[in-house]
Design a protein around this motif. Structure first.
Motif, PDB file in Angstrom:
ATOM      1  N   VAL A 151       9.761   8.512  56.486  1.00 59.51           N
ATOM      2  CA  VAL A 151      10.008   9.768  55.136  1.00 59.51           C
ATOM      3  C   VAL A 151      10.421   8.688  53.970  1.00 59.51           C
ATOM      4  O   VAL A 151      11.658   8.062  54.513  1.00 59.51           O
ATOM      5  N   VAL A 171       5.768  12.365  53.675  1.00 57.32           N
ATOM      6  CA  VAL A 171       5.867  11.335  54.962  1.00 57.32           C
ATOM      7  C   VAL A 171       5.083  10.116  54.795  1.00 57.32           C
ATOM      8  O   VAL A 171       3.944  10.547  53.811  1.00 57.32           O
ATOM      9  N   SER A 217       7.986  11.050  65.521  1.00 66.87           N
ATOM     10  CA  SER A 217       8.836  11.396  64.224  1.00 66.87           C
ATOM     11  C   SER A 217       8.124  10.180  63.328  1.00 66.87           C
ATOM     12  O   SER A 217       6.951   9.784  63.166  1.00 66.87           O
ATOM     13  N   SER A 218       7.780  10.145  61.610  1.00 62.28           N
ATOM     14  CA  SER A 218       7.701   9.890  61.042  1.00 62.28           C
ATOM     15  C   SER A 218       8.378   9.435  60.030  1.00 62.28           C
ATOM     16  O   SER A 218       9.546   9.453  60.017  1.00 62.28           O
ATOM     17  N   ILE A 232       7.606   2.586  64.514  1.00 59.95           N
ATOM     18  CA  ILE A 232       7.028   2.728  63.966  1.00 59.95           C
ATOM     19  C   ILE A 232       6.216   2.194  63.269  1.00 59.95           C
ATOM     20  O   ILE A 232       6.375   1.500  62.565  1.00 59.95           O
ATOM     21  N   ARG A 261       9.907  14.661  63.910  1.00 55.50           N
ATOM     22  CA  ARG A 261       8.679  16.186  63.610  1.00 55.50           C
ATOM     23  C   ARG A 261      10.077  17.218  63.362  1.00 55.50           C
ATOM     24  O   ARG A 261       9.131  18.425  62.492  1.00 55.50           O
ATOM     25  N   VAL A 287       4.774   7.338  57.328  1.00 55.29           N
ATOM     26  CA  VAL A 287       3.926   7.371  57.967  1.00 55.29           C
ATOM     27  C   VAL A 287       4.123   7.967  58.765  1.00 55.29           C
ATOM     28  O   VAL A 287       5.016   8.771  59.451  1.00 55.29           O
ATOM     29  N   SER A 288       3.039   8.994  59.210  1.00 48.78           N
ATOM     30  CA  SER A 288       3.274   9.847  60.494  1.00 48.78           C
ATOM     31  C   SER A 288       3.665   9.561  61.561  1.00 48.78           C
ATOM     32  O   SER A 288       2.286   8.497  62.259  1.00 48.78           O
ATOM     33  N   GLY A 289       4.176   9.923  62.942  1.00 53.40           N
ATOM     34  CA  GLY A 289       3.941   9.228  64.366  1.00 53.40           C
ATOM     35  C   GLY A 289       3.369  10.638  64.469  1.00 53.40           C
ATOM     36  O   GLY A 289       4.428  12.162  64.303  1.00 53.40           O
ATOM     37  N   THR A 290       4.144  10.320  66.585  1.00 50.76           N
ATOM     38  CA  THR A 290       4.057  11.420  66.767  1.00 50.76           C
ATOM     39  C   THR A 290       5.559  12.389  67.704  1.00 50.76           C
ATOM     40  O   THR A 290       5.435  13.621  66.959  1.00 50.76           O
ATOM     41  N   GLU A 295       5.402  22.079  55.401  1.00 46.64           N
ATOM     42  CA  GLU A 295       4.505  20.562  55.369  1.00 46.64           C
ATOM     43  C   GLU A 295       3.549  20.991  54.069  1.00 46.64           C
ATOM     44  O   GLU A 295       2.677  22.288  54.584  1.00 46.64           O
TER      45      GLU A 295
END
Length: 649
Positions: A339, A329, A336-337, A367, A297, A331-334, A303
């Motif tokens: 992309v 993006v 990392s995501s 993820i 992130r 799938v969004s993660g806390t 963004e």
């Protein structure tokens, strides 16, 4: 002609009929006809399930379990909505004696109301004297009519409200007809509350504005539903917009009806909503696996929401080694995501959420994300990854594009269909991923097992059967009886020790346990071949021995060529047992890429059986084809082998 002559003619005709019925040819004909009828009925009864499966495999999924059933595969005509992959079904309706094709635009509910100013005579009737209400069409009106019987006279009335002391306030049908209207329910509910008074009785009603002025009305029902339809060309002008961008603009006349209109943020003019449903962004799994990557992130900046292939997604700028790349993006993660570069997201599109109900879980570097196998659009099945967040979207068309809309009773609409075989179920069944593999792999495994088992049974059973039929050895009869005794053992009794043996040999979850034992013979096939070999004259073997042939040469050059029907029967039985075997592979195998067709079908049913009926039935039909083809071409050898097997014991 006198009476006596007529009587003589009748007696002669009866005598000739008696002779015909007593003749053997007549009786044989009756017996043959009865036999053919019974055989035809029996064949139809036995073939019906298979014919139903074949017919169902050539239909779209929704036609398989319709009521009433659709026996002949039909194609329901559709029209594409704008530039989306959404299709709208076409309907047929009679207009002025001509059949037109239309699409459904919406629904309108109507109710019957009474104009309080036009009704002057109401009566309080005891409920005990009133019959049950029944919906009755009188003229252009739908009324809840009751029979009121008092003092020996029956009148038809309509209840308006509850009165005092267990009575209902009613009015006669003739008076109601003069004051009743049929209005859209939403217009009635939009009116302000009112308390009109008729003949000293106060009612709860509504106050609405009409072209003639303000009216006080009393809703009396019943309600009915009409379908708003229009020309199929309307769909070409459709747009897909987020629901939150819609703003109510009230009702307005559209064609011969009225429809709710909306304004759209950033768009000029008014619009009509065709369909409102949840849509989910998806991307092909192949593209996801090839180009998606993990981005911390901290390396994502700028963004904002961006449009990619007309799909709203969260966009960002990914920076690594002083190189910036525009990404979206997935799938969004806390921390990392997941992309993907915008330039590589070529298959990103919005799909109806209702078609993604069996998505499985997956993950990329811990993820999690979801994948829908067997997703079909444009008649091609593929696996897609669900990305982003689902959104409520609406398909809208400008009001100016809807010029010929009108209301019809849903009962007069019929599907616009014509007979057509649909092979998409077969194509999609072969393309649908089943447990990280595909259906052709199941067919490959089954054919491999059939070939290996056939080779094993032919080699081992021919040699052993010849030994029991021709060779002399002490205790041969005892060992033959012992061999036949193994046929009496139920298979589950031997399953556990057989499994433990193969487990100790390290062969569990391999194909070895499914064909290795065929090289050690089969009691039933050995018995059948032994019976056949005893019918072959010994003189042929003696002649071969005189010429210097060994035992193996006699088997290969004398016995086998003369035993083609019996060996063909062995091949058919082996093919049949191996192809339909379920319990053994189910117990010994755990990897889907090793499953034969029988277990693969069961696995397919567990994963998709309640969703893709057409693909499941198409796969079942494909699994039957090899057995049907084999028996069709080899039935002569099969029947001949069975017949000759029992000629000599």
């Amino acid at each position: 002609m006198d009476v006596a002559s007529q009587s003589t003619i009748r007696r002669r005709a009866a005598h000739r009929w008696h002779i015909v019925r007593a003749s053997k040819s007549w009786q044989n004909g009756i017996r043959h006809a009865a036999s053919y009828v019974i055989l035809a009925l029996g064949a139809a009864f036995m073939l019906f399930p298979m014919l139903w499966m074949i017919s169902a495999s050539l239909k779209p999924g929704w036609q398989i379990f319709t009521d009433p059933p659709i026996w002949i595969p039909q194609h329901w005509e559709e029209v594409r909505v704008g530039s989306t992959n959404r299709m709208l079904s076409l309907w047929r309706v009679e207009i002025d004696g001509q059949t037109e094709k239309v699409i459904q635009i919406g629904l309108r509910r109507y109710t019957t109301v009474v104009d309080a100013a036009l009704l002057s005579n109401v009566i309080a009737a005891p409920t005990a004297e009133l019959g049950e209400a029944r919906s009755t069409t009188i003229g252009d009106l739908l009324l809840n009519v009751r029979d009121w019987t008092a003092e020996g006279t029956t009148r038809q009335v309509v209840a308006l409200a509850r009165g005092e002391d267990d009575t209902l306030i009613v009015a006669e049908v003739a008076d109601i007809q003069a004051a009743a209207l049929r209005l859209p329910l939403d217009e009635v509910n939009a009116g302000g509350r009112a308390s009109p008074e008729i003949a000293g009785v106060e009612f709860r009603g509504r106050e609405i504005e009409t072209a003639e002025g303000v009216r006080q009305i009393i809703p009396i029902g019943p309600e009915s539903q009409q379908t708003v339809v229009g020309s199929p060309e309307i769909a070409a002008a459709a747009l897909l917009v987020p629901v939150e961008q819609l703003a109510d603009a009230g009702f307005a006349p559209v064609g011969q009806t009225e429809l709710p209109q909306f304004t759209v943020e950033g768009q000029n003019g008014e619009f009509i909503v065709l369909v409102q449903e949840s849509w989910q962004p998806v991307i092909d799994e192949v593209e996801f696996d090839a180009y998606a990557f993990i981005a911390p992130r901290t390396q994502l900046t700028n963004e904002q929401t961006v449009l990619v292939n007309e799909v709203a997604m969260q966009g960002a700028t990914f920076t690594a080694d002083n190189v910036t790349t525009p990404v979206i993006v997935l799938v969004s993660g806390t921390q990392s995501s997941i992309v993907i570069p915008v330039s590589q997201a070529t298959s990103l599109r919005a799909a109806q959420l209702g078609g993604l109900t069996s998505a499985r879980g997956d993950q990329l570097n811990r993820i999690p994300f979801r994948v829908q196998d067997g997703f079909s659009d444009d008649n091609a099945a593929r696996s897609v990854a669900l990305v982003g967040n689902p959104r409520d979207l609406a398909l809208i068309v400008p009001t100016t594009a809807v010029s010929a809309a009108f209301d019809v009773d849903p009962a007069v609409l019929s599907r616009a269909m014509y007979p057509q075989l649909d092979f998409s179920g077969y194509v999609e069944a072969l393309q649908t991923k089943v447990g990280e593999t595909y259906f052709p792999v199941f067919f490959r495994n089954s054919f491999v097992l059939v070939v290996l088992n056939t080779i094993g049974h032919v080699l081992s059973c021919v040699v052993v059967a010849y030994a029991f039929a021709r060779l002399r050895a002490p205790g041969k009869s005892f060992f033959f009886v012992l061999l036949l005794g193994t046929m009496m053992l139920p298979y589950p009794v031997t399953l556990v020790p057989v499994y433990e043996i193969f487990r100790d040999l390290g062969m569990v979850n391999t194909l070895w346990p499914l064909f290795l034992r065929s090289f050690f013979g089969n009691a039933f096939l050995i018995f059948m071949l032994r019976q056949f070999f005893t019918t072959i004259p010994r003189e042929l073997e003696d002649a071969a021995r005189i010429d210097g042939a060994s035992t193996l040469q006699i088997i290969a050059r004398v016995i086998v060529p003369l035993s083609k029907p019996a060996i063909a029967t062995v091949i058919i039985f082996t093919f049949w047992w191996t192809w339909n075997s379920f319990l053994e592979p189910f117990i010994f195998l755990s990897s889907p890429d090793l499953f034969p067709v029988s277990v693969g079908l069961n696995f397919f049913n567990d994963q998709y059986g309640t969703i893709f009926y057409d693909r499941l039935i198409a796969a079942s039909v494909m699994s039957m084809v090899p057995m049907i083809v084999l028996f069709f071409f080899a039935q002569r050898y099969f029947i001949e082998g069975i017949q000759l097997t029992g000629l000599k014991g």
